[in-house]
Write a protein that holds these residues in place. Structure first.
Motif, PDB file in Angstrom:
ATOM      1  N   GLU A  47       0.843  -1.200   0.000  1.00 45.91           N
ATOM      2  CA  GLU A  47       0.000   0.000   0.000  1.00 45.91           C
ATOM      3  C   GLU A  47       0.876   1.246   0.000  1.00 45.91           C
ATOM      4  OE1 GLU A  47      -2.766  -0.076   3.238  1.00 45.91           O
ATOM      5  OE2 GLU A  47      -3.300  -2.175   2.901  1.00 45.91           O
ATOM      6  N   MET A  48       0.480   2.224  -0.810  1.00 50.02           N
ATOM      7  CA  MET A  48       1.270   3.458  -0.917  1.00 50.02           C
ATOM      8  C   MET A  48       0.353   4.672  -0.891  1.00 50.02           C
ATOM      9  SD  MET A  48       3.859   2.386  -4.022  1.00 50.02           S
ATOM     10  CE  MET A  48       4.364   0.664  -4.203  1.00 50.02           C
ATOM     11  N   PHE A  49       0.928   5.797  -0.444  1.00 51.95           N
ATOM     12  CA  PHE A  49       0.272   7.096  -0.565  1.00 51.95           C
ATOM     13  C   PHE A  49       0.872   7.818  -1.763  1.00 51.95           C
ATOM     14  CE2 PHE A  49       0.224   6.640   4.252  1.00 51.95           C
ATOM     15  CZ  PHE A  49      -1.115   6.281   4.317  1.00 51.95           C
ATOM     16  N   VAL A  50       0.004   8.484  -2.514  1.00 54.66           N
ATOM     17  CA  VAL A  50       0.497   9.334  -3.599  1.00 54.66           C
ATOM     18  C   VAL A  50       0.390  10.781  -3.132  1.00 54.66           C
ATOM     19  CG1 VAL A  50       0.245  10.016  -6.014  1.00 54.66           C
ATOM     20  CG2 VAL A  50      -0.358   7.682  -5.294  1.00 54.66           C
ATOM     21  N   LEU A  51       1.525  11.487  -3.119  1.00 58.76           N
ATOM     22  CA  LEU A  51       1.526  12.890  -2.688  1.00 58.76           C
ATOM     23  C   LEU A  51       1.324  13.803  -3.897  1.00 58.76           C
ATOM     24  CD1 LEU A  51       4.338  12.904   0.021  1.00 58.76           C
ATOM     25  CD2 LEU A  51       1.947  12.243   0.163  1.00 58.76           C
ATOM     26  N   PRO A  52       0.898  15.033  -3.638  1.00 56.33           N
ATOM     27  CA  PRO A  52       0.599  15.950  -4.750  1.00 56.33           C
ATOM     28  C   PRO A  52       1.821  16.231  -5.620  1.00 56.33           C
ATOM     29  CG  PRO A  52      -0.227  16.819  -2.663  1.00 56.33           C
ATOM     30  CD  PRO A  52       0.631  15.642  -2.324  1.00 56.33           C
ATOM     31  N   GLU A  53       1.573  16.587  -6.857  1.00 57.51           N
ATOM     32  CA  GLU A  53       2.653  16.983  -7.764  1.00 57.51           C
ATOM     33  C   GLU A  53       3.479  18.084  -7.132  1.00 57.51           C
ATOM     34  OE1 GLU A  53       0.671  17.288 -11.857  1.00 57.51           O
ATOM     35  OE2 GLU A  53       2.831  17.466 -12.267  1.00 57.51           O
ATOM     36  N   GLY A  54       4.764  18.050  -7.396  1.00 56.81           N
ATOM     37  CA  GLY A  54       5.646  19.059  -6.823  1.00 56.81           C
ATOM     38  C   GLY A  54       6.291  18.577  -5.540  1.00 56.81           C
ATOM     39  N   THR A  55       5.728  17.520  -4.933  1.00 59.56           N
ATOM     40  CA  THR A  55       6.328  16.926  -3.741  1.00 59.56           C
ATOM     41  C   THR A  55       7.395  15.921  -4.182  1.00 59.56           C
ATOM     42  OG1 THR A  55       4.014  16.815  -3.050  1.00 59.56           O
ATOM     43  CG2 THR A  55       5.639  15.961  -1.495  1.00 59.56           C
ATOM     44  N   ALA A  56       8.403  15.732  -3.360  1.00 64.27           N
ATOM     45  CA  ALA A  56       9.363  14.655  -3.651  1.00 64.27           C
ATOM     46  C   ALA A  56       9.736  13.984  -2.348  1.00 64.27           C
ATOM     47  CB  ALA A  56      10.606  15.204  -4.344  1.00 64.27           C
ATOM     48  N   PRO A  57       9.662  12.678  -2.243  1.00 63.53           N
ATOM     49  CA  PRO A  57       9.130  11.770  -3.268  1.00 63.53           C
ATOM     50  C   PRO A  57       7.607  11.826  -3.351  1.00 63.53           C
ATOM     51  CG  PRO A  57       9.633  10.552  -1.269  1.00 63.53           C
ATOM     52  CD  PRO A  57      10.030  11.976  -1.006  1.00 63.53           C
ATOM     53  N   ARG A  58       7.073  11.378  -4.486  1.00 63.52           N
ATOM     54  CA  ARG A  58       5.617  11.367  -4.676  1.00 63.52           C
ATOM     55  C   ARG A  58       4.967  10.151  -4.030  1.00 63.52           C
ATOM     56  NH1 ARG A  58       3.296  13.503  -9.318  1.00 63.52           N
ATOM     57  NH2 ARG A  58       1.346  13.028  -8.254  1.00 63.52           N
ATOM     58  N   LEU A  59       5.755   9.080  -3.831  1.00 62.03           N
ATOM     59  CA  LEU A  59       5.176   7.824  -3.334  1.00 62.03           C
ATOM     60  C   LEU A  59       5.774   7.462  -1.973  1.00 62.03           C
ATOM     61  CD1 LEU A  59       5.367   5.705  -6.623  1.00 62.03           C
ATOM     62  CD2 LEU A  59       3.322   6.776  -5.646  1.00 62.03           C
ATOM     63  N   LEU A  60       4.905   7.259  -0.984  1.00 70.79           N
ATOM     64  CA  LEU A  60       5.333   6.770   0.328  1.00 70.79           C
ATOM     65  C   LEU A  60       4.688   5.408   0.545  1.00 70.79           C
ATOM     66  CD1 LEU A  60       4.737   9.941   2.578  1.00 70.79           C
ATOM     67  CD2 LEU A  60       6.787   9.308   1.275  1.00 70.79           C
ATOM     68  N   VAL A  61       5.474   4.454   1.018  1.00 71.01           N
ATOM     69  CA  VAL A  61       4.878   3.154   1.331  1.00 71.01           C
ATOM     70  C   VAL A  61       4.172   3.246   2.677  1.00 71.01           C
ATOM     71  CG1 VAL A  61       5.347   0.732   1.881  1.00 71.01           C
ATOM     72  CG2 VAL A  61       6.470   1.819  -0.073  1.00 71.01           C
ATOM     73  N   ASN A  62       2.917   2.844   2.693  1.00 72.85           N
ATOM     74  CA  ASN A  62       2.135   2.860   3.929  1.00 72.85           C
ATOM     75  C   ASN A  62       2.336   1.563   4.702  1.00 72.85           C
ATOM     76  OD1 ASN A  62       0.217   3.350   5.932  1.00 72.85           O
ATOM     77  ND2 ASN A  62      -1.470   2.614   4.654  1.00 72.85           N
ATOM     78  N   GLU A  63       1.979   0.442   4.079  1.00 72.97           N
ATOM     79  CA  GLU A  63       2.293  -0.821   4.729  1.00 72.97           C
ATOM     80  C   GLU A  63       2.332  -1.943   3.717  1.00 72.97           C
ATOM     81  OE1 GLU A  63      -1.019  -0.822   7.683  1.00 72.97           O
ATOM     82  OE2 GLU A  63      -1.529  -2.747   6.794  1.00 72.97           O
ATOM     83  N   VAL A  64       2.900  -3.067   4.122  1.00 72.03           N
ATOM     84  CA  VAL A  64       2.974  -4.226   3.243  1.00 72.03           C
ATOM     85  C   VAL A  64       2.242  -5.387   3.915  1.00 72.03           C
ATOM     86  CG1 VAL A  64       5.221  -3.433   2.413  1.00 72.03           C
ATOM     87  CG2 VAL A  64       5.119  -5.256   4.106  1.00 72.03           C
ATOM     88  N   ALA A  65       1.621  -6.217   3.085  1.00 65.82           N
ATOM     89  CA  ALA A  65       0.923  -7.407   3.587  1.00 65.82           C
ATOM     90  C   ALA A  65       1.542  -8.614   2.910  1.00 65.82           C
ATOM     91  CB  ALA A  65      -0.564  -7.318   3.286  1.00 65.82           C
ATOM     92  N   PRO A  66       2.139  -9.519   3.676  1.00 68.66           N
ATOM     93  CA  PRO A  66       2.855 -10.661   3.082  1.00 68.66           C
ATOM     94  C   PRO A  66       1.902 -11.785   2.711  1.00 68.66           C
ATOM     95  CG  PRO A  66       3.020 -10.799   5.453  1.00 68.66           C
ATOM     96  CD  PRO A  66       2.197  -9.557   5.143  1.00 68.66           C
TER      97      PRO A  66
END
Lengths: 368, 368
Positions: free
Chosen positions: B254-273
């Motif tokens: 799972e990831m969050f997408v941040l608004p354009e102009g932000t860096a990084p644009r993608l943050l990982v929220n959590e993983v499910a194995p």
């Protein structure tokens, strides 16, 4: 009209691959299944909530089985009449007993079709040498002698090229009650998998073309390369058959396509009152497979849309063909289906593989 | 590297809908399944060849179960470490014990991601009031306090709008070991379902957009409306995670997408194995579903092609939503999946419906 709600239990007579794929489709809709089958190697039991291993003649076991379910269906047309009668006393049997009786006997089936104006190859009943001689006189040769009952995958059939071969052919099929069928110079074999709901509505998948090898289905091409009007005619014939039988469930209708200039162009070869090998492609190329469609029909649900999202070629994996599972699994655009059968005997259907193509791109190569 | 051939037996820990859909996919490839689950209402047992009802702490039952199968997998990440250890003595456990340990603990998981240069929301460990105060000092508010272990569907979480709410939030989560996570002003939530085979190859489905309701996944839009480079980045992040964990099987990232102009644009929220709710659309819109992909991976088979043949919207049926089954069954272009659960408790996942759209036509309406 009773609708069977999710959580209901479906009884399936027969534990082979068709029963297995029916059970899996039923589970997707929230049903549980009870498989009834005399065989030890019954792969359908592996995906069902309950199973009974007993003979089709075991009246007590049949009654117990039917009492435990909301509806009974079957994966094969040769359900003995007495079996069906016992089951029907305890639960609805769908498709119904009348459809079974019609489809179990080639003579009854062909006469039923003829009486509703549906064209077939010319045929005549054969009970003894005298009626065999009369049939050959009427129909001519070449012709095929087919037992009235229990024939499948080319079993119970003998070709008669000239009248002198008649007696040997009759011996070859064990002198069982039979019909003689005239040879028709067909261009291709197609089939239509059609469904009829409890409400009488019908839905037909696109006609497909079937190529056989050693009398067993080898490949199915979806769709068949037919002129649109001919495809419509094929669907209409299939719908007429299920309507006239007051049928509930999925039926496979096999047809011959005759060359242009012939009339009629379509002859019905035979009908199977069950899900059909030539409909396996629907698992991967349609949103609602023939197996789900059958479950919907026998449970009184609305039928699903039979449209396909992709073109497809289905190849049966017979006997040792399934040994290639690892190669097939690595092929792109290909779905592998294995039936979990213990032993790969020659001629035994072990699985199938369906290759998808974008909609409208398939041009069958039937040269193989 | 051992490949498990058709006819092999797969052990699945957990008897819920994910185990059920895994078992059905395994059967399609010719495997049989053995479900291990302590619950009486275990819908996966209805489609499996064998079942053990026993506690996850029952060492003897676990050993017997693992001895009876060729590989063990699971449908939930909270498999106790001791359970996994016992199983691993008797059969390969895939995904492996290391992946489980990482994904079971939010702090371990986030530190793992950070140590491999994968961006997440800012976070800090919280063990007591003192570390809570320090975390709020470092991260600021608003923030979310999340238990390190056993959280799902919003359980074990408490929002902290201002520092004065910190103590009440800590009480709300039972003063369990936790992490404080900074709020990120994300535009949308996406996920990538990725698979890694025994041979180390990876395959990622297209990123999808997820919309939640009451902290439970409500709808998944496939594909997510992302610029192609961002979609590639999301797939690459997911592949990097499974590579770094030497993972085998399917994982939901799972990831969050941040608004354009932000860096990084993608943050990982959590993983499910494990297979993931946001991957259910693959059953109907791809030739190889996430469930089959997981079975392929843990059996050492080549991974299937994750490409989709249709766009799709998957809607979860929660609690009473599934009462609408008859209406949903009548909707065009829609596949209904029900899990066969006995009781429709509020918040309980009872099924899902996937609506297909022609490839390239989906423009998500996320207004609901």
């Amino acid at each position: 009209m009773t609708i069977i709600a999710p959580g209901g239990r479906i009884g399936i007579l027969g534990g082979g691959q068709l029963g297995r794929m029916l059970a899996a489709a039923a589970a997707e809709l929230g049903f549980t299944c009870h498989i009834y089958c005399p065989d030890a190697d019954a792969p359908a039991m592996d995906v069902a909530a309950a199973g009974t291993r007993a003979a089709y003649e075991d009246a007590e076991a049949l009654a117990r089985f039917a009492d435990s379910v909301d509806v009974v269906t079957y994966e094969f047309e040769n359900v003995p009449a007495e079996t069906a009668r016992i089951l029907a006393e305890h639960a609805p049997v769908r498709p119904g007993v009348a459809a079974l009786a019609t489809a179990q006997d080639r003579s009854v089936e062909k006469n039923f079709l003829a009486s509703h104006g549906i064209a077939t190859a010319p045929f005549a009943d054969v009970d003894d040498e005298r009626s065999l001689a009369a049939a050959i006189e009427a129909i001519g040769t070449p012709a095929i002698l087919k037992t009235r009952r229990f024939g499948y995958d080319g079993k119970g059939q003998a070709k008669i090229a000239t009248p002198s071969e008649a007696r040997a052919a009759f011996d070859a099929i064990g002198r069982a009650p039979a019909i003689l069928e005239g040879f028709v110079p067909f261009e291709r074999e197609i089939s239509v998998v059609v469904a009829r709901g409890l409400d009488g509505k019908t839905a037909a998948y696109d006609p497909v073309e079937n190529v056989h090898k050693h009398h067993i289905l080898d490949r199915t091409f979806a769709p068949a390369m037919l002129a649109p009007t001919l495809a419509d005619d094929a669907r209409a014939i299939a719908a007429k058959i299920v309507d006239e039988l007051d049928y509930v469930g999925v039926m496979g209708v096999e047809m011959f396509v005759l060359p242009e200039g012939t009339a009629p162009r379509l002859l019905v070869n035979e009908v199977a009152p069950r899900v059909h090998n030539s409909g396996h492609w629907t698992q991967d190329a349609c949103l609602v497979s023939q197996f789900e469609q059958h479950i919907r029909a026998i449970c009184g649900w609305p039928l699903g849309d039979p449209k396909r999202h992709s073109d497809a070629v289905m190849t049966n994996l017979i006997g040792g063909d399934a040994d290639r599972w690892l190669q097939i699994a690595a092929e792109g655009d290909t779905a592998l289906h294995l039936y979990g059968k213990a032993e790969a005997r020659p001629g035994r259907k072990m699985g199938h593989a369906t290759r998808l193509y974008p909609l409208g791109t398939l041009r069958p190569d039937t040269s193989r």
